[in-house]
Design a protein around this motif. Structure first.
Motif, mmCIF file in Angstrom:
data_model
loop_
_atom_site.group_PDB
_atom_site.id
_atom_site.type_symbol
_atom_site.label_atom_id
_atom_site.label_comp_id
_atom_site.label_asym_id
_atom_site.label_seq_id
_atom_site.Cartn_x
_atom_site.Cartn_y
_atom_site.Cartn_z
ATOM 1 N N CYS A 174 0.891 -1.048 0.032
ATOM 2 C CA CYS A 174 0.021 -0.022 0.128
ATOM 3 C C CYS A 174 1.022 1.331 -0.229
ATOM 4 C CB CYS A 174 -0.923 -0.141 1.224
ATOM 5 S SG CYS A 174 -1.782 1.657 1.586
ATOM 6 N N ALA A 206 -6.247 5.254 2.533
ATOM 7 C CA ALA A 206 -6.663 4.608 1.179
ATOM 8 C C ALA A 206 -7.987 4.614 1.004
ATOM 9 C CB ALA A 206 -6.082 3.102 1.358
ATOM 10 N N ASN A 208 -7.352 3.917 -4.784
ATOM 11 C CA ASN A 208 -7.446 2.487 -3.994
ATOM 12 C C ASN A 208 -7.407 1.439 -5.200
ATOM 13 O OD1 ASN A 208 -10.103 2.905 -4.358
ATOM 14 N ND2 ASN A 208 -10.409 3.681 -2.369
ATOM 15 N N HIS A 216 -6.167 -1.974 -4.184
ATOM 16 C CA HIS A 216 -6.319 -2.613 -2.644
ATOM 17 C C HIS A 216 -7.392 -3.565 -2.812
ATOM 18 C CE1 HIS A 216 -4.169 1.062 -1.854
ATOM 19 N NE2 HIS A 216 -4.486 0.778 -0.555
ATOM 20 N N ALA A 238 -5.714 -2.459 2.723
ATOM 21 C CA ALA A 238 -4.602 -2.901 2.201
ATOM 22 C C ALA A 238 -4.527 -4.238 1.830
ATOM 23 C CB ALA A 238 -3.415 -2.524 2.982
#
Length: 329
Positions: free
Chosen positions: A118, A141, A146, A149, A160
């Motif tokens: 991340c 995030a 993102n 992610h 993350a």
């Protein structure tokens, strides 16, 4: 990087004693720890090098089980002929990870303990809000970029994605980790990795002062007929947008006797896709049945602003990996 003390462990007892001290970190290949120190995420007061500990780098492929020392490198394992035959998904996962230079240095134990990629976690200067670095500070995030992610196993504290490949393959096939510490123990990979919940800084069940010494993997028909598929933006030194480690045991009439599926790149930890396995077990191994079962890979998923594509990508990766393993691709 800050100044730190360095010492080299010459035997396991010495390494365990040193590792139990506050502010100490273990160094093996160095491809994870040194990176985090350069980012300013890790700032140990002391680093203990275990790379030369004896009897921790062997690879033993037996009839019933495989045992790999935690100090074996990714390159050694990916190129091992016996391991390739007995556990193709494992060696494929290793061969597709990182770059040749890193695979030559990185150890399996260190690989299993790597932390997320991340960008918010790895940039403490620009982003102070990261619950993995400082619990309770927030998660940048959630409202940020993102795309890379997780969509599975997330919480309000962290989204993350777990970045590794090896642990995904080990998760699929019921591997166990041998751990040295005050009391030696064996831990299932499935229970070793934690969900973030409200403490995303606690990623594994490895206690302070413990060291992974070996990986044990039971040999099975599904492991011998396995495949690891990794989809990413570029073909080298790139983490998975989605990956799948799969294995199959088929009857003579092509009925699925056993199937194993684990996912990478889409969850906060290596993710066992049990709904896919349940949907396909006992069915004929046909493309239609595989694709229908693969849709279950995203059961319970929660997408965010930029990673919704993973909802469609993940079932396709699972289906393609299964068809490759089963000879339909």
């Amino acid at each position: 990087m800050i100044d730190f003390d360095y010492s080299r462990a010459t035997h396991e007892a010495n390494a365990l004693m040193e590792a139990s001290q506050a502010g100490t970190r273990i160094l093996a290949g160095g491809t994870t720890l040194l990176d985090l120190m350069k980012c300013g995420v890790e700032a140990p007061r002391r680093v203990i090098d275990i790379a030369r500990l004896p009897d921790m780098a062997g690879i033993e492929v037996g009839v019933a089980s495989i045992r790999i020392g935690a100090l074996a490198t990714m390159a050694q394992c990916s190129e091992h002929a016996g391991l390739r035959a007995a556990a193709p998904a494992v060696t494929q996962a290793l061969a597709l990870a990182a770059s040749p230079q890193i695979r030559n240095m990185a150890t399996l134990g260190g690989n299993l303990l790597q932390r997320t990629r991340c960008s918010y976690f790895r940039d403490p200067q620009a982003y102070s809000a990261c619950n993995k670095r400082k619990p309770g500070s927030g998660c940048a995030a959630l409202a940020g970029v993102n795309r890379d992610h997780a969509i599975l196993g997330t919480s309000a504290s962290c989204i993350a994605a777990y970045p590794g490949d090896l642990a995904v393959a080990l998760m699929a096939f019921g591997a166990r980790l041998h751990i040295a510490g005050k009391v030696a123990r064996v831990a299932d990979v499935d229970g070793f990795y934690r969900l973030p919940r409200n403490r995303p800084d606690l990623e594994t069940e490895l206690a302070p002062g413990e060291i992974i010494t070996a990986i044990e993997l039971p040999v099975s028909a599904a492991l011998r007929r396995s495949h690891y598929l990794k989809v990413r933006d570029r073909a080298s030194f790139q983490f998975a947008a989605a990956s799948a480690a799969v294995g199959l045991e088929l009857a003579n009439d092509q009925t699925v006797r056993a199937v194993r599926v684990a996912l990478g790149g889409v969850a906060t930890r290596p993710w066992r896709a049990m709904p896919v396995e349940e949907a396909l077990t006992g069915k004929l191994f046909t493309e239609a049945n595989v694709r229908a079962a693969a849709e279950r890979a995203v059961d319970g998923a929660r997408a965010h602003a930029h990673n919704r594509y993973k909802l469609a990508l993940t079932p396709r990766v699972v289906a393609r990996a299964l068809m490759e393993a089963g000879g339909l691709a």
